[in-house]
Design a protein around this motif. Structure first.
Motif, PDB file in Angstrom:
ATOM      1  N   GLY A 206       0.812  -1.211   0.000  1.00 56.15           N
ATOM      2  CA  GLY A 206       0.000   0.000   0.000  1.00 56.15           C
ATOM      3  C   GLY A 206       0.843   1.258   0.000  1.00 56.15           C
ATOM      4  O   GLY A 206       0.524   2.243  -0.680  1.00 56.15           O
ATOM      5  N   PHE A 207       1.940   1.232   0.749  1.00 54.25           N
ATOM      6  CA  PHE A 207       2.836   2.387   0.783  1.00 54.25           C
ATOM      7  C   PHE A 207       3.441   2.644  -0.595  1.00 54.25           C
ATOM      8  O   PHE A 207       3.542   3.798  -1.039  1.00 54.25           O
ATOM      9  N   GLY A 208       3.843   1.583  -1.285  1.00 54.06           N
ATOM     10  CA  GLY A 208       4.420   1.744  -2.620  1.00 54.06           C
ATOM     11  C   GLY A 208       3.433   2.333  -3.607  1.00 54.06           C
ATOM     12  O   GLY A 208       3.773   3.227  -4.394  1.00 54.06           O
ATOM     13  N   VAL A 209       2.195   1.853  -3.562  1.00 50.75           N
ATOM     14  CA  VAL A 209       1.168   2.381  -4.462  1.00 50.75           C
ATOM     15  C   VAL A 209       0.873   3.843  -4.149  1.00 50.75           C
ATOM     16  O   VAL A 209       0.794   4.694  -5.047  1.00 50.75           O
ATOM     17  N   LEU A 210       0.717   4.138  -2.863  1.00 46.81           N
ATOM     18  CA  LEU A 210       0.425   5.517  -2.457  1.00 46.81           C
ATOM     19  C   LEU A 210       1.561   6.457  -2.852  1.00 46.81           C
ATOM     20  O   LEU A 210       1.322   7.579  -3.331  1.00 46.81           O
ATOM     21  N   LEU A 211       2.785   6.007  -2.669  1.00 43.91           N
ATOM     22  CA  LEU A 211       3.939   6.830  -3.033  1.00 43.91           C
ATOM     23  C   LEU A 211       3.987   7.064  -4.539  1.00 43.91           C
ATOM     24  O   LEU A 211       4.226   8.189  -5.000  1.00 43.91           O
ATOM     25  N   LEU A 212       3.734   6.023  -5.322  1.00 46.45           N
ATOM     26  CA  LEU A 212       3.815   6.141  -6.777  1.00 46.45           C
ATOM     27  C   LEU A 212       2.782   7.114  -7.324  1.00 46.45           C
ATOM     28  O   LEU A 212       3.117   8.026  -8.099  1.00 46.45           O
ATOM     29  N   VAL A 213       1.523   6.943  -6.941  1.00 44.76           N
ATOM     30  CA  VAL A 213       0.474   7.797  -7.503  1.00 44.76           C
ATOM     31  C   VAL A 213       0.632   9.242  -7.042  1.00 44.76           C
ATOM     32  O   VAL A 213       0.334  10.185  -7.794  1.00 44.76           O
ATOM     33  N   ASN A 214       1.130   9.437  -5.832  1.00 48.88           N
ATOM     34  CA  ASN A 214       1.329  10.808  -5.359  1.00 48.88           C
ATOM     35  C   ASN A 214       2.528  11.465  -6.028  1.00 48.88           C
ATOM     36  O   ASN A 214       2.517  12.678  -6.263  1.00 48.88           O
ATOM     37  N   LEU A 215       3.557  10.698  -6.336  1.00 53.27           N
ATOM     38  CA  LEU A 215       4.691  11.264  -7.066  1.00 53.27           C
ATOM     39  C   LEU A 215       4.285  11.649  -8.485  1.00 53.27           C
ATOM     40  O   LEU A 215       4.745  12.666  -9.018  1.00 53.27           O
ATOM     41  N   ILE A 216       3.431  10.841  -9.098  1.00 61.64           N
ATOM     42  CA  ILE A 216       2.902  11.207 -10.419  1.00 61.64           C
ATOM     43  C   ILE A 216       2.132  12.520 -10.325  1.00 61.64           C
ATOM     44  O   ILE A 216       2.313  13.439 -11.132  1.00 61.64           O
ATOM     45  N   GLY A 217       1.258  12.602  -9.332  1.00 63.74           N
ATOM     46  CA  GLY A 217       0.499  13.834  -9.147  1.00 63.74           C
ATOM     47  C   GLY A 217       1.379  15.025  -8.837  1.00 63.74           C
ATOM     48  O   GLY A 217       1.154  16.135  -9.340  1.00 63.74           O
ATOM     49  N   ASP A 226      -0.727  22.918 -11.692  1.00 62.27           N
ATOM     50  CA  ASP A 226      -2.110  22.468 -11.847  1.00 62.27           C
ATOM     51  C   ASP A 226      -2.827  22.502 -10.497  1.00 62.27           C
ATOM     52  O   ASP A 226      -2.689  21.599  -9.672  1.00 62.27           O
ATOM     53  N   ILE A 227      -3.621  23.530 -10.276  1.00 61.55           N
ATOM     54  CA  ILE A 227      -4.335  23.668  -9.011  1.00 61.55           C
ATOM     55  C   ILE A 227      -5.460  22.649  -8.897  1.00 61.55           C
ATOM     56  O   ILE A 227      -5.794  22.186  -7.796  1.00 61.55           O
ATOM     57  N   VAL A 228      -6.061  22.267 -10.021  1.00 61.76           N
ATOM     58  CA  VAL A 228      -7.146  21.282  -9.985  1.00 61.76           C
ATOM     59  C   VAL A 228      -6.626  19.932  -9.514  1.00 61.76           C
ATOM     60  O   VAL A 228      -7.218  19.282  -8.639  1.00 61.76           O
ATOM     61  N   TRP A 229      -5.517  19.494 -10.084  1.00 60.80           N
ATOM     62  CA  TRP A 229      -4.932  18.219  -9.669  1.00 60.80           C
ATOM     63  C   TRP A 229      -4.494  18.290  -8.208  1.00 60.80           C
ATOM     64  O   TRP A 229      -4.617  17.317  -7.464  1.00 60.80           O
TER      65      TRP A 229
END
Length: 319
Positions: A206-217, A226-229
């Protein structure tokens, strides 16, 4: 049937007009299907969408109330988009709708409706596949409108508010929480309800997934300002860390990115402002003293010598 119409179907303007008419019919219909399916599967069926989430808690489970309010905001934005479909007058807006968004949003709404049915039926593999397709469709649509149909906020604020913002919000939802959570449930990365002592199971996945998607964002936020993102990512992070219990790595990561995203946005905006100020400075021409000091370098290389100004003999000049 197109041949029977008193229109030239090969004319690009006619094709764009017919495409807009189709979207004016199909988009509200697909949104209605989406809303109806989610509401029925949430309120009229037991176990509903939220009940399934309680039956299969995981390290990245979000708080249902915050996700419901997030989805409500997506629906409100899409209602505005449907109104814009009918009232749009600017050619750029119509082009964004027909060439940029097109049928993608219609497909996304239908897939969301099918996902709600698959979720309450506990067909988690089907749910994960549908969310993966939804993610790809929304990703493609957002990339197209950002690259080829990026508007200026001052000139086309309605395009930003009712086209770009709802689609970006819609994209972040499956990217950051829905698809990963459905995948975790399918893989068995959950724990039994009522046994919080198991909540640390699969915490590093879960930590890896959370880290990955947040780094993309975070990359999108910094690069595009991007204020919307940023708002969407912070909203999802709050929904994740506010759902208890949470393993320490997940909780700390979600809290950290909740603060990092807006800070990074502010820093990127200030940096762009400072760079714009530096690049906008005017270089003054050299003053007179620098001109008298000596000839230009290229004249020195050509062997030209500098001579002081001399008085002109007017009598000799005119005879």
């Amino acid at each position: 049937m197109m041949e029977d119409l008193p229109l030239d179907a090969n004319n690009p303007a006619v094709r764009d007009y017919l495409a807009l008419i189709r979207l004016q019919v199909l988009t509200p219909l697909s949104l209605l299907v989406n809303i109806t399916a989610v509401l029925v599967c949430s309120l009229s069926i037991s176990p509903g969408i939220q009940d399934i989430e309680k039956m299969f808690p995981s390290s990245i489970s979000p708080k249902p109330l915050l996700i419901a309010s997030y989805l409500l905001l997506v629906y409100v934005g899409q209602v505005g988009y449907c109104i814009l479909l009918v009232t749009a007058r600017k050619p750029e807006t119509k082009k964004t709708i027909t060439k940029g968004v097109g049928i993608a949003l219609v497909l996304a709404n239908w897939i969301m409706g099918f996902w709600a049915v698959a979720w309450v039926m506990q067909w988690f593999l089907v749910s994960t596949v549908l969310l993966g397709i939804l993610l790809l469709i929304l990703l493609y649509c957002n990339v197209v409108i950002l690259i080829y149909h990026r508007p200026e906020l001052k000139k086309r604020p309605l395009d930003v508010a009712f086209i770009h913002a709802p689609l970006r919000f819609f994209l972040v939802l499956p990217l950051q929480v829905m698809f990963p959570y459905s995948l975790f449930v399918e893989l068995g990365y959950t724990w039994e309800p009522g046994k919080p002592n198991q909540y640390a199971n699969h915490q590093w996945a879960g930590f890896g997934v959370l880290l990955l998607v947040n780094l993309i964002g975070l990359t999108v936020i910094v690069v595009r300002k991007d204020i919307v993102w940023c708002v969407a990512a912070v909203w999802i992070d709050i929904a994740i860390w506010s759902a208890k219990p949470k393993p320490s790595p997940i909780f700390i990561a979600a809290i950290t990115f909740t603060a990092v995203h807006p800070i990074a946005l502010i820093f990127a905006a200030v940096w762009k402002k400072l760079r714009g100020t530096d690049e906008g400075q005017i270089r003054l021409p050299p003053d007179d003293n620098s001109r008298v000091d000596g000839p230009p370098p290229h004249r020195q290389q050509q062997g030209h010598s500098t001579r002081p100004p001399r008085e002109v003999d007017t009598e000799a000049l005119w005879g």
